[in-house]
Design a protein around this motif. Structure first.
Motif, PDB file in Angstrom:
ATOM      1  N   ILE A 110       0.814  -1.209   0.000  1.00 15.25           N
ATOM      2  CA  ILE A 110       0.000   0.000   0.000  1.00 15.25           C
ATOM      3  C   ILE A 110       0.853   1.266   0.000  1.00 15.25           C
ATOM      4  O   ILE A 110       0.315   2.368  -0.134  1.00 15.25           O
ATOM      5  N   ASP A 111       2.177   1.130   0.104  1.00 21.16           N
ATOM      6  CA  ASP A 111       3.064   2.284  -0.069  1.00 21.16           C
ATOM      7  C   ASP A 111       2.878   2.925  -1.445  1.00 21.16           C
ATOM      8  O   ASP A 111       3.194   4.111  -1.627  1.00 21.16           O
ATOM      9  N   LEU A 112       2.384   2.147  -2.408  1.00 22.20           N
ATOM     10  CA  LEU A 112       2.158   2.685  -3.747  1.00 22.20           C
ATOM     11  C   LEU A 112       1.199   3.864  -3.717  1.00 22.20           C
ATOM     12  O   LEU A 112       1.309   4.786  -4.534  1.00 22.20           O
ATOM     13  N   LEU A 113       0.259   3.861  -2.787  1.00 19.74           N
ATOM     14  CA  LEU A 113      -0.707   4.955  -2.710  1.00 19.74           C
ATOM     15  C   LEU A 113      -0.029   6.254  -2.295  1.00 19.74           C
ATOM     16  O   LEU A 113      -0.406   7.337  -2.747  1.00 19.74           O
ATOM     17  N   PHE A 138      -9.715   8.786  -6.662  1.00 14.87           N
ATOM     18  CA  PHE A 138      -8.635   8.235  -5.834  1.00 14.87           C
ATOM     19  C   PHE A 138      -8.277   9.196  -4.704  1.00 14.87           C
ATOM     20  O   PHE A 138      -8.156   8.791  -3.531  1.00 14.87           O
ATOM     21  N   LEU A 139      -8.127  10.479  -5.011  1.00 20.48           N
ATOM     22  CA  LEU A 139      -7.730  11.454  -4.000  1.00 20.48           C
ATOM     23  C   LEU A 139      -8.822  11.631  -2.945  1.00 20.48           C
ATOM     24  O   LEU A 139      -8.528  11.719  -1.746  1.00 20.48           O
ATOM     25  N   LEU A 140     -10.076  11.695  -3.379  1.00 18.93           N
ATOM     26  CA  LEU A 140     -11.172  11.850  -2.427  1.00 18.93           C
ATOM     27  C   LEU A 140     -11.272  10.661  -1.481  1.00 18.93           C
ATOM     28  O   LEU A 140     -11.600  10.809  -0.295  1.00 18.93           O
ATOM     29  N   ARG A 141     -10.979   9.480  -1.980  1.00 19.40           N
ATOM     30  CA  ARG A 141     -11.185   8.264  -1.205  1.00 19.40           C
ATOM     31  C   ARG A 141     -10.003   7.912  -0.295  1.00 19.40           C
ATOM     32  O   ARG A 141     -10.145   7.043   0.565  1.00 19.40           O
ATOM     33  N   LEU A 142      -8.862   8.577  -0.505  1.00 14.44           N
ATOM     34  CA  LEU A 142      -7.697   8.256   0.324  1.00 14.44           C
ATOM     35  C   LEU A 142      -8.011   8.365   1.808  1.00 14.44           C
ATOM     36  O   LEU A 142      -7.659   7.488   2.605  1.00 14.44           O
ATOM     37  N   GLY A 143      -8.675   9.444   2.190  1.00 15.44           N
ATOM     38  CA  GLY A 143      -8.953   9.682   3.602  1.00 15.44           C
ATOM     39  C   GLY A 143     -10.032   8.806   4.192  1.00 15.44           C
ATOM     40  O   GLY A 143     -10.235   8.803   5.411  1.00 15.44           O
ATOM     41  N   THR A 144     -10.743   8.050   3.343  1.00 10.80           N
ATOM     42  CA  THR A 144     -11.793   7.163   3.854  1.00 10.80           C
ATOM     43  C   THR A 144     -11.362   5.705   3.821  1.00 10.80           C
ATOM     44  O   THR A 144     -12.139   4.836   4.192  1.00 10.80           O
ATOM     45  N   MET A 145     -10.134   5.459   3.379  1.00  4.46           N
ATOM     46  CA  MET A 145      -9.625   4.090   3.366  1.00  4.46           C
ATOM     47  C   MET A 145      -9.215   3.674   4.774  1.00  4.46           C
ATOM     48  O   MET A 145      -9.135   4.503   5.685  1.00  4.46           O
ATOM     49  N   PRO A 146      -8.958   2.392   5.002  1.00  9.69           N
ATOM     50  CA  PRO A 146      -8.629   1.915   6.345  1.00  9.69           C
ATOM     51  C   PRO A 146      -7.452   2.666   6.967  1.00  9.69           C
ATOM     52  O   PRO A 146      -6.616   3.258   6.263  1.00  9.69           O
ATOM     53  N   ALA A 156      -4.760   1.779   8.146  1.00  9.72           N
ATOM     54  CA  ALA A 156      -3.420   1.368   7.702  1.00  9.72           C
ATOM     55  C   ALA A 156      -2.960   2.192   6.510  1.00  9.72           C
ATOM     56  O   ALA A 156      -1.766   2.501   6.381  1.00  9.72           O
ATOM     57  N   VAL A 157      -3.888   2.560   5.618  1.00  8.71           N
ATOM     58  CA  VAL A 157      -3.540   3.386   4.468  1.00  8.71           C
ATOM     59  C   VAL A 157      -3.181   4.790   4.930  1.00  8.71           C
ATOM     60  O   VAL A 157      -2.184   5.381   4.483  1.00  8.71           O
ATOM     61  N   GLN A 158      -3.978   5.334   5.834  1.00  9.50           N
ATOM     62  CA  GLN A 158      -3.704   6.682   6.326  1.00  9.50           C
ATOM     63  C   GLN A 158      -2.388   6.731   7.100  1.00  9.50           C
ATOM     64  O   GLN A 158      -1.687   7.755   7.076  1.00  9.50           O
ATOM     65  N   ASP A 159      -2.047   5.644   7.762  1.00 11.64           N
ATOM     66  CA  ASP A 159      -0.760   5.593   8.461  1.00 11.64           C
ATOM     67  C   ASP A 159       0.396   5.670   7.469  1.00 11.64           C
ATOM     68  O   ASP A 159       1.428   6.298   7.748  1.00 11.64           O
ATOM     69  N   VAL A 160       0.240   5.028   6.322  1.00 12.86           N
ATOM     70  CA  VAL A 160       1.305   5.021   5.316  1.00 12.86           C
ATOM     71  C   VAL A 160       1.362   6.351   4.571  1.00 12.86           C
ATOM     72  O   VAL A 160       2.432   6.946   4.401  1.00 12.86           O
ATOM     73  N   VAL A 161       0.213   6.834   4.117  1.00 11.83           N
ATOM     74  CA  VAL A 161       0.170   8.064   3.323  1.00 11.83           C
ATOM     75  C   VAL A 161       0.371   9.288   4.204  1.00 11.83           C
ATOM     76  O   VAL A 161       1.029  10.254   3.811  1.00 11.83           O
ATOM     77  N   PRO A 190      -7.302   1.007  -5.377  1.00 16.39           N
ATOM     78  CA  PRO A 190      -8.219   0.479  -4.358  1.00 16.39           C
ATOM     79  C   PRO A 190      -8.201  -1.047  -4.279  1.00 16.39           C
ATOM     80  O   PRO A 190      -8.353  -1.621  -3.198  1.00 16.39           O
ATOM     81  N   ALA A 191      -8.001  -1.700  -5.419  1.00 15.36           N
ATOM     82  CA  ALA A 191      -7.921  -3.170  -5.424  1.00 15.36           C
ATOM     83  C   ALA A 191      -6.628  -3.645  -4.770  1.00 15.36           C
ATOM     84  O   ALA A 191      -6.601  -4.713  -4.147  1.00 15.36           O
ATOM     85  N   VAL A 192      -5.558  -2.872  -4.920  1.00 15.93           N
ATOM     86  CA  VAL A 192      -4.306  -3.207  -4.224  1.00 15.93           C
ATOM     87  C   VAL A 192      -4.528  -3.163  -2.719  1.00 15.93           C
ATOM     88  O   VAL A 192      -4.092  -4.056  -1.976  1.00 15.93           O
ATOM     89  N   VAL A 193      -5.232  -2.135  -2.255  1.00 12.15           N
ATOM     90  CA  VAL A 193      -5.538  -2.015  -0.822  1.00 12.15           C
ATOM     91  C   VAL A 193      -6.420  -3.172  -0.371  1.00 12.15           C
ATOM     92  O   VAL A 193      -6.158  -3.811   0.655  1.00 12.15           O
ATOM     93  N   ALA A 194      -7.456  -3.455  -1.138  1.00 13.38           N
ATOM     94  CA  ALA A 194      -8.372  -4.534  -0.761  1.00 13.38           C
ATOM     95  C   ALA A 194      -7.663  -5.879  -0.775  1.00 13.38           C
ATOM     96  O   ALA A 194      -7.944  -6.750   0.062  1.00 13.38           O
ATOM     97  N   GLY A 195      -6.742  -6.054  -1.721  1.00  8.30           N
ATOM     98  CA  GLY A 195      -5.990  -7.299  -1.756  1.00  8.30           C
ATOM     99  C   GLY A 195      -5.129  -7.480  -0.526  1.00  8.30           C
ATOM    100  O   GLY A 195      -4.926  -8.606  -0.047  1.00  8.30           O
ATOM    101  N   ALA A 196      -4.618  -6.362   0.016  1.00  3.18           N
ATOM    102  CA  ALA A 196      -3.757  -6.429   1.195  1.00  3.18           C
ATOM    103  C   ALA A 196      -4.558  -6.473   2.496  1.00  3.18           C
ATOM    104  O   ALA A 196      -4.181  -7.173   3.446  1.00  3.18           O
ATOM    105  N   LEU A 197      -5.669  -5.719   2.542  1.00  3.37           N
ATOM    106  CA  LEU A 197      -6.398  -5.542   3.805  1.00  3.37           C
ATOM    107  C   LEU A 197      -7.784  -6.177   3.813  1.00  3.37           C
ATOM    108  O   LEU A 197      -8.425  -6.236   4.865  1.00  3.37           O
TER     109      LEU A 197
END
Length: 718
Positions: free
Chosen positions: A175-178, A210-218, A220-225, A623-630
């Motif tokens: 998820i570092d890709l995000l 993608f940008l709008l949804r970044l802040g609503t992802m789990p 773990a994503v917000q911790d990375v981004v 988003p599929a990369v995130v879902a695949g990981a989380l």
């Protein structure tokens, strides 16, 4: 097509003609609403000398890129690889064996009123004569060069897939890709006007989503981004969307958005209106509203949805037409079309239609000037002299101060003036030509967006929500009835006075499947979910790459194609493989079927090398990369009655990312889903409750559906 060129249709007959007469094919690819396609037609294809040489020395073939995206992608790849750019019209000279020899986009013709910026460009007539001479005098050299180019294109097309096959599963996607994708957009963001490049500016809804949804992802994503970065991503997207809503790219008198802006401030568009833009922008403006609760975002949602359901693109028998043209006659009786003629205004017209007092107010609101508001350097063909493209440059509160009137009165003047201008426009100006093809993939995008809007705004405006849902369901019924074969399970690409010959391509299956899943989540009608799964199975059987994973754009049996390509990167439309990966994960969650999730992970890994190098080109796949990981969270609402309906409304009023929503119903209404999803087989649809399902298990999070705050906390924490 009224010009003297003897155009042929793409297919065996035309290709055989080229072989029989040993001629190069001149392939011209465009689409009905393409402004520069019309310019080249007037300048070159209506010219008798050009027509004579094309007819006598070549086999001219015209292709609609919307009907044959497979042909377009192949030769667009060639032109982009050899010239560094692409676009339409796409013009390519190809051998009888279909190998490309030379290509480009717009070339000025003999009848050109050549803009200053293009005066050094070689003319089309000179190019045609030169290519004819090369083919006549140096045919073997020409053929050898074409074969070498084709070999390079094939190597490029399979390079990533070969690496994937050789390296096995690779290192995997993190998820570092995000974070890398975010940094790319942040570095290119235009703080003043919004958007992510200099002119021309395209809306690129998939990137904004993608940008709008970044802040609503789990978390773990917000911790990375980074939480601040996620907030800034939202700011960038909202700034861009507001600038577009207020800019000239938006039709302020009618509805909808033009394809892109020529200028960096969104003030001057190319005026064609495309269905795929409206559908994607509708979804992203809904995302913006759900995050911000900004009335301006909701107003734009309604504007686009009304354009789809009440305006030119709504087909009377169901489905949605493809586009409205950029060019039209300014008034009845004119003999020459102009770009934007239907949409631009002179100050004199404002005064005549609105009266002097209201005209003063509206001119300040919409940036209307006596001498026009289009800079000469942006008016290549002198079509906008003294004309104004409307854009919102003030506010009712500011105008109230300027004119010494109440804000309510200013709002009334603007609202009534808009109605007067619309009435005048519809009465006095011929409407631009309508491209009345019904394209399966784009209808899938529109079905999904309208379904999402209906579900999310039901509590705001129930009447509108019902209209949007009805149109989405009518379109889905039309596609199933007219473009789907129940026996083979296969789609057709286009409907116009009947189904077209072209088969459905991978994007038709991907976008329609996604739209049907949205429609299921808006209605909980299981037939839509059944149809979605049937399409997914067909897509896997026709387009899946068993060697290197991912979906090819065309089926293995497709004739007359020199390359079989995979659509991984986003463009004006989201990537087929990105949307397919999301569909597979959603189906996996809704049906508790791990095989679909496995296909989704393999789809992402098929583009591993490219994703890791340029993640910002794969916004729809991230988003599929995130879902695949989380994982994907499944929300299941059971029971009937007001409390259950209220729970569904509460869930829908927030932006849901990497979540699915299902309804467990009792009796025959829920029998298919209970039979298909083992987690739901023992669920009593008569007992009201909310379950969270993930990892092959479900848990109950709320004791009482009447406790709205507890429900909000439960679904907000997942």
């Amino acid at each position: 097509m009224n010009n003297p060129v003897a155009w042929q249709m793409w297919g065996d007959e035309a290709i055989q003609l080229a072989k029989t007469h040993n001629r190069l094919i001149f392939l011209s690819i465009g689409y009905a609403a393409c402004h520069w396609c019309h310019v080249m037609e007037r300048e070159s294809f209506e010219n008798e000398e050009v027509a004579e040489i094309l007819n006598s020395s070549f086999i001219p073939i015209k292709v609609d890129r919307e009907e044959r995206p497979d042909v377009d992608r192949i030769y667009m790849n060639y032109v982009q690889a050899t010239t560094g750019s692409g676009g339409w019209p796409l013009n390519v000279f190809i051998t009888p064996g279909l190998e490309p020899v030379f290509g480009g986009t717009y070339w000025p013709g003999p009848n050109a009123n050549t803009p200053t910026m293009m005066r050094d460009q070689v003319g089309f007539f000179d190019i045609v004569k030169k290519i004819r001479a090369v083919w006549t005098e140096q045919q073997e050299r020409c053929l050898q060069s074409a074969k070498e180019i084709l070999t390079q294109l094939r190597q490029f097309a399979v390079e990533g897939a070969q690496r994937r096959a050789e390296d096995g599963e690779g290192e995997g996607l993190e998820i570092d890709l995000l974070e890398e994708a975010y940094q790319h957009f942040a570095g290119r963001f235009d703080d003043k006007y919004g958007g992510f490049a200099v002119a021309p500016k395209f809306p690129t809804p998939v990137n904004l989503s993608f940008l709008l949804r970044l802040g609503t992802m789990p978390a773990a994503v917000q911790d990375v981004v980074g939480s601040l970065e996620c907030d800034q991503a939202t700011v960038m997207a909202l700034k861009t969307l507001r600038s577009m809503t207020r800019g000239g790219i938006h039709d302020h008198i009618g509805h909808g958005f033009a394809r892109y802006s020529v200028t960096k401030d969104w003030s001057l568009p190319h005026f064609e209106k495309m269905l795929y833009d409206q559908a994607q922008l509708l979804s992203v403006y809904l995302d913006a509203y759900l995050i911000s609760k900004d009335p301006e975002m909701l107003g734009t949602v309604y504007d686009i949805a009304d354009y789809l359901t009440l305006d030119a693109l709504a087909a009377p028998n169901g489905g949605f037409y493809s586009a409205e043209d950029a060019d039209s006659y300014f008034r009845n009786g004119d003999i020459e079309k102009r770009e934007g003629a239907f949409y631009v205004w002179t100050r004199k017209e404002f005064d005549s239609v609105l009266g002097d007092q209201d005209s003063e107010v509206c001119a300040k609101f919409w940036n209307v000037h006596r001498h026009g508001n289009v800079a000469p350097e942006n008016d290549a063909h002198d079509e906008f002299m003294s004309q104004n493209v409307l854009a919102v440059v003030s506010t009712p509160s500011q105008l109230a101060k300027d004119f010494g009137r109440s804000e309510e009165e200013i709002v009334r003047i603007i609202r009534e003036s808009r109605s007067k201008l619309l009435e005048h426009r519809n009465a006095e100006r011929p409407r631009p030509n309508l491209d009345d093809k019904i394209v399966t993939s784009w209808n899938g995008l529109a079905i999904g967006s309208l379904a999402r809007v209906s579900a999310a705004t039901k509590t705001v405006d129930a009447e509108r929500a019902a209209r949007y849902l009805k149109q989405a369901e009518t379109a889905a019924t039309f596609v199933r009835r007219n473009l789907y074969d129940d026996t083979t399970g296969q789609l057709r690409r286009v409907f116009r006075d009947g189904p077209g010959d072209a088969p459905g391509f991978a994007d038709d299956y991907a976008f329609l499947t996604g739209g049907l899943i949205d429609l299921y989540e808006a209605t909980f009608e299981e037939t839509y979910l059944q149809f979605a799964e049937a399409l997914q199975k067909t897509q896997l059987s026709l387009f899946w790459d068993d060697t290197s994973s991912g979906f090819f754009s065309t089926a293995a049996s497709a004739p007359d194609l020199i390359l079989r390509l995979k659509d991984g990167m986003d463009s004006a439309e989201p990537s087929t493989n990105g949307i397919s990966a999301q569909n597979l994960l959603r189906l996996s969650s809704l049906l508790n079927d791990d095989s679909y999730a496995a296909y989704a992970r393999k789809t992402c890994l098929a583009f591993e090398a490219e994703l890791m190098q340029h993640p910002f080109l794969f916004s729809s796949m991230l988003p599929a990369v995130v879902a695949g990981a989380l994982g994907v969270k499944g929300i299941v609402v059971a029971g009937e009655g007001p409390e259950t309906d209220q729970a569904v409304d509460v869930i829908r009023e927030r932006l849901r990312v990497n979540e699915t929503l299902a309804r467990a119903r009792k009796g025959s209404d829920g029998s298919w889903l209970r039979g298909r999803n083992a987690l739901l087989r023992g669920l009593d649809g008569g007992t009201a409750r909310v379950l969270i399902c993930e990892g092959g298990a479900c848990r109950e999070e709320v004791d009482s559906l009447g406790d709205v705050e507890a429900l909000k906390k439960a679904i907000g924490d997942i």
